[in-house]
Design a protein around this motif. Structure first.
Motif, PDB file in Angstrom:
ATOM      1  N   ALA A 157     -13.900  -4.572  10.351  1.00 12.31           N
ATOM      2  CA  ALA A 157     -13.441  -3.250   9.907  1.00 12.31           C
ATOM      3  C   ALA A 157     -14.227  -2.129  10.594  1.00 12.31           C
ATOM      4  O   ALA A 157     -13.767  -0.986  10.641  1.00 12.31           O
ATOM      5  CB  ALA A 157     -13.604  -3.149   8.396  1.00 12.31           C
TER       6      ALA A 157
ATOM      7  N   LEU B 267      -6.594  -6.778  11.863  1.00 14.57           N
ATOM      8  CA  LEU B 267      -7.713  -6.815  12.810  1.00 14.57           C
ATOM      9  C   LEU B 267      -8.595  -8.040  12.553  1.00 14.57           C
ATOM     10  O   LEU B 267      -9.104  -8.663  13.488  1.00 14.57           O
ATOM     11  CB  LEU B 267      -8.546  -5.527  12.703  1.00 14.57           C
ATOM     12  CG  LEU B 267      -7.938  -4.285  13.358  1.00 14.57           C
ATOM     13  CD1 LEU B 267      -8.703  -3.022  12.952  1.00 14.57           C
ATOM     14  CD2 LEU B 267      -7.940  -4.407  14.881  1.00 14.57           C
TER      15      LEU B 267
ATOM     16  N   LYS C  33      -3.696   1.561   6.526  1.00 12.55           N
ATOM     17  CA  LYS C  33      -5.049   1.282   7.032  1.00 12.55           C
ATOM     18  C   LYS C  33      -5.531  -0.070   6.510  1.00 12.55           C
ATOM     19  O   LYS C  33      -6.112  -0.864   7.263  1.00 12.55           O
ATOM     20  CB  LYS C  33      -6.012   2.402   6.618  1.00 12.55           C
ATOM     21  CG  LYS C  33      -7.398   2.229   7.222  1.00 12.55           C
ATOM     22  CD  LYS C  33      -8.275   3.441   7.030  1.00 12.55           C
ATOM     23  CE  LYS C  33      -9.605   3.261   7.772  1.00 12.55           C
ATOM     24  NZ  LYS C  33     -10.487   4.404   7.661  1.00 12.55           N
TER      25      LYS C  33
ATOM     26  N   TRP D  66      -7.333   1.682  14.130  1.00 11.43           N
ATOM     27  CA  TRP D  66      -6.441   1.291  13.032  1.00 11.43           C
ATOM     28  C   TRP D  66      -5.107   2.026  13.099  1.00 11.43           C
ATOM     29  O   TRP D  66      -4.059   1.456  12.755  1.00 11.43           O
ATOM     30  CB  TRP D  66      -7.115   1.461  11.662  1.00 11.43           C
ATOM     31  CG  TRP D  66      -7.102   2.845  11.074  1.00 11.43           C
ATOM     32  CD1 TRP D  66      -8.091   3.776  11.125  1.00 11.43           C
ATOM     33  CD2 TRP D  66      -6.021   3.467  10.346  1.00 11.43           C
ATOM     34  NE1 TRP D  66      -7.705   4.928  10.482  1.00 11.43           N
ATOM     35  CE2 TRP D  66      -6.445   4.768   9.984  1.00 11.43           C
ATOM     36  CE3 TRP D  66      -4.753   3.050   9.966  1.00 11.43           C
ATOM     37  CZ2 TRP D  66      -5.634   5.648   9.273  1.00 11.43           C
ATOM     38  CZ3 TRP D  66      -3.940   3.943   9.256  1.00 11.43           C
ATOM     39  CH2 TRP D  66      -4.385   5.222   8.917  1.00 11.43           C
TER      40      TRP D  66
ATOM     41  N   ALA E   2     -12.364  -0.133  13.182  1.00  9.90           N
ATOM     42  CA  ALA E   2     -11.107   0.521  12.790  1.00  9.90           C
ATOM     43  C   ALA E   2     -11.079   2.011  13.098  1.00  9.90           C
ATOM     44  O   ALA E   2     -10.042   2.549  13.499  1.00  9.90           O
ATOM     45  CB  ALA E   2     -10.856   0.298  11.297  1.00  9.90           C
TER      46      ALA E   2
ATOM     47  N   ALA F  82      -3.830  -2.690   8.432  1.00 13.00           N
ATOM     48  CA  ALA F  82      -4.336  -2.735   9.811  1.00 13.00           C
ATOM     49  C   ALA F  82      -5.672  -3.482   9.852  1.00 13.00           C
ATOM     50  O   ALA F  82      -5.914  -4.310  10.740  1.00 13.00           O
ATOM     51  CB  ALA F  82      -4.501  -1.323  10.353  1.00 13.00           C
ATOM     52  N   ILE F  83      -6.538  -3.214   8.870  1.00  9.75           N
ATOM     53  CA  ILE F  83      -7.848  -3.871   8.846  1.00  9.75           C
ATOM     54  C   ILE F  83      -7.675  -5.380   8.595  1.00  9.75           C
ATOM     55  O   ILE F  83      -8.361  -6.207   9.218  1.00  9.75           O
ATOM     56  CB  ILE F  83      -8.773  -3.205   7.795  1.00  9.75           C
ATOM     57  CG1 ILE F  83      -9.161  -1.800   8.308  1.00  9.75           C
ATOM     58  CG2 ILE F  83     -10.023  -4.029   7.525  1.00  9.75           C
ATOM     59  CD1 ILE F  83      -9.909  -0.945   7.317  1.00  9.75           C
TER      60      ILE F  83
END
Lengths: 271, 254
Positions: free
Chosen positions: B133, B126, B119, B100, B136, B122-123
Motif C-alpha cells: 500500500a 496492488l 482506492k 492507485w 499507492a 486498487a490497494i
C-alpha cells in the motif's frame, strides 16, 4: 524513374504538381482541424463534464498564467503611454495619452498580448503534454479504459481556456492601464487625478466587452491548437518538440488573424 | 466446440504501400493463453491495435464473444472494452495520476465508483501483484520500471476481465524481473480464468505463459500449435526464430 512532381529536365520540381500537392495537403489539414475542433467543442458543451479535470486545467491555464500576463501588460501599457506621448507631442495632442492608452489596451492590446503570451506558455505546454501522452501510448490506454480522449483530455482544456482567458484579459486591461498611468504620472508629469478621470470618462463598456469577446475566441484557439498538434504528434522527442513548435506558431498566427477578423466585425456593427 | 472469445478473420491493414497485415486469421478460446511471436516490424502491435479497436482494419472481421466489433465504435465496442484488460509495452501509466488512481482509473471514470472504495480496491489489486500500500500514493515516475509493469498489470486485472492483452510484457526488464512478471501474469490469468493474448519476441516469456503459440510473419500467421510443440514445429521460420539465428528464411530487420 521520375515521379509526377519532377520534370524531364534535371529533377526540378514540377510547379503544378508541387502546387497541387500543397493545396491538397492544406485542405486536408483544414478538414482534419475542423473535425477535431467540432468534436472537441461538442464534448465541451454537452454533459457529462469532467469537473475535476476542468478545475485542474483552470488552475494550470488561468492561475499560473497570471504572472506572465501581468508583467506583459504593465510593460505594454507603459510603452504605449510613452509612444503616444512622443507621437502626440508632434501636434500638441499629449493630453490624449490616457484616452488612447485605455482604448488601445481594452479593445486591442490586452486581449492580443494575453493571447500571444498564452500561445507561448499554454499552447506549447498542452501540445507537449498530449504529444508525450500519445507517444507513450497513454492516449491508447485511455481508450482501452473506456475514457474518451475528447471528453477526458481535450474538452477540459478547451473549456478552461475559453473561461479563463476573459478573466486574464480583464486583469491585463487593469494592469496595462496602470502601467500607462505609472509612466504618465512619474515620468511624463501628468496629474494623477486628471489622468484617472480622463481614463474613466473615456472608457465605455463596449470597449471592455470587445476585448472579452476576443478573449473567449483566443482561448478556444489556444487550447485547440495545443490539443490538435499534440494528438497528432509523431514518435520520439523530435515529434513532440515539433508538435509544440507547430502548435505555438499556429496559435499565435490564428490569434492575430482572429483579432483582425473580430475587430472588423465589431467595427462593422458599430461597437 | 467452445466459441472463441476473440476471432480475427482475414484481417488486413496497410499504411500507404506498406502492407503490414495481409490476412490474419487467429482466435483464442476462453481461459486459454495464446502467445503470438514475430520479429520486429512483423505487425504484432498493429494486429493487437486492430483487435482492441484502436485501429480499423482495411479488410476482414474482428469478433468478440461472437459479436462483430470490426467497425463498431459505439456501445458494442464499449461493452467489449469493459471486458478486456490491456498491458501496454511501456506500461502507459498516466504520469499525472498517482499509482492507485492509475490502477482504479476505470472504476473512477467509467464505473463512477466512490474514491474511497476505488482506492481500497486498487490497494487490494496492488497486493496481488506484490506491491504494498506504500506505493499507492506515489507517482509512476517515482517507482522502478519493474514496479511500473506491476502497476500496469494491476490496472489490467482490476475489473476481472475475460480477456487480457499483453504487449511485450517483459521488454526492457532484467531477466529476473522479467521472470517475476511472467509468474505474475501466469498466476493472475489463471486466477481470473481469463483468456490471454500476448505478443512478444521473448522466447523465455512465451514458453512460460503460453498454452498455444502462433508465429506472425510478413502479415500472416504461418504456424500455430501447442506451446509444447514449439521446438518440433517443422517450420523453418519458427525454428530460426526460436533458436535466434541470423541465418534462415527470416531476414534480420537492420
Amino acid at each position: 524513374m521520375s515521379d509526377a512532381s519532377t520534370t524531364k529536365s534535371g529533377g526540378f520540381p514540377n510547379p503544378l504538381a508541387w502546387t497541387g500537392r500543397g493545396t491538397l495537403a492544406l485542405f486536408g489539414e483544414i478538414g482534419r482541424l475542423s473535425i477535431f475542433s467540432g468534436r472537441t467543442a461538442l464534448s465541451a458543451l454537452t454533459p457529462p463534464w469532467n469537473l475535476a479535470q476542468l478545475w485542474k486545467q483552470i488552475i494550470a491555464i488561468g492561475f499560473y498564467s497570471l504572472p506572465v500576463v501581468g508583467l506583459s501588460a504593465v510593460f505594454i501599457g507603459a510603452a504605449l503611454a510613452l509612444n503616444i506621448y512622443t507621437g502626440g507631442n508632434r501636434f500638441g495632442a499629449e493630453q490624449f495619452v490616457p484616452n488612447i492608452v485605455v482604448l488601445g489596451i481594452t479593445r486591442e492590446l490586452g486581449a492580443t498580448i494575453t493571447g500571444l503570451m498564452l500561445a507561448g506558455r499554454v499552447t506549447a505546454g498542452i501540445a507537449a503534454e498530449i504529444g508525450a501522452m500519445k507517444v507513450t501510448e497513454q492516449i491508447d490506454a485511455l481508450k482501452t479504459l473506456s475514457a474518451n480522449p475528447f471528453r477526458y483530455l481535450y474538452a477540459p482544456r478547451f473549456l478552461a481556456a475559453a473561461l479563463t482567458l476573459p478573466l486574464l484579459v480583464l486583469i491585463a486591461d487593469i494592469i496595462g492601464v496602470m502601467g500607462g498611468w505609472l509612466v504618465s504620472v512619474y515620468a511624463l508629469d501628468f496629474d494623477s487625478t486628471t489622468y484617472i478621470r480622463n481614463t474613466v470618462d473615456f472608457l465605455t463598456l463596449d470597449d471592455v466587452v470587445v476585448g472579452l469577446i476576443k478573449a473567449v475566441i483566443f482561448g478556444m484557439v489556444i487550447a485547440l491548437m495545443g490539443c490538435y498538434q499534440g494528438s497528432k504528434s509523431s514518435a520520439g522527442a523530435t515529434g513532440v518538440g515539433r508538435a509544440a513548435t507547430l502548435s505555438m506558431v499556429g496559435a499565435a498566427v490564428l490569434v492575430l488573424a482572429a483579432n483582425y477578423i473580430l475587430s472588423t466585425f465589431f467595427v462593422q456593427i458599430g461597437i | 466446440m467452445t466459441q472463441p472469445i476473440l476471432e480475427l478473420k482475414g484481417v488486413e491493414k496497410s499504411f500507404g504501400s506498406n502492407h503490414v497485415l495481409r490476412g490474419v486469421d487467429i482466435d483464442v478460446a476462453p481461459g486459454r493463453s495464446l502467445v503470438v511471436l514475430g520479429g520486429s516490424g512483423s505487425g504484432k502491435s498493429v494486429m493487437l491495435k486492430n483487435a482492441l479497436g484502436l485501429m480499423t482494419p482495411d479488410a476482414g472481421k474482428i469478433l468478440f464473444d461472437g459479436q462483430d466489433v470490426t467497425n463498431n465504435q459505439g456501445k458494442t465496442r464499449e461493452a467489449m472494452r469493459s471486458r478486456i484488460g490491456m498491458l501496454f509495452q511501456s506500461g502507459a501509466l498516466f504520469d499525472s495520476l498517482t499509482v492507485w488512481e492509475n490502477v482504479a482509473f476505470r472504476l473512477l471514470n467509467a464505473d463512477k465508483m466512490k474514491r474511497s472504495d476505488a482506492k481500497e480496491q486498487a490497494i487490494e489489486t496492488l497486493k496481488k501483484v506484490r506491491l504494498g500500500a506504500s506505493v499507492a500514493d506515489l507517482r509512476p515516475a517515482e517507482i522502478s520500471g519493474g514496479m511500473q509493469k506491476r502497476v500496469a498489470l494491476a490496472r489490467a486485472i482490476i475489473t476481472k476481465p475475460d480477456l487480457i492483452f499483453f504487449d511485450e510484457p517483459t521488454t526492457g526488464l532484467d531477466p529476473i524481473t522479467a521472470d517475476a512478471i511472467n509468474d505474475l501474469i501466469l498466476e493472475q490469468v489463471k486466477a481470473l480464468g481469463a483468456a490471454a493474448v500476448t505478443i512478444t519476441h521473448d522466447m523465455a516469456s512465451a514458453r512460460k505463459v503460453a498454452d498455444e503459440i502462433a508465429m506472425l510473419f510478413e502479415g500472416k500467421i504461418i504456424w500455430r500449435g501447442p506451446a509444447s510443440e514449439i521446438d518440433r514445429s517443422g517450420n523453418d521460420h519458427v525454428d530460426q526464430f526460436v533458436h535466434g539465428r541470423a541465418d534462415g528464411p527470416i531476414q534480420p530487420s537492420l
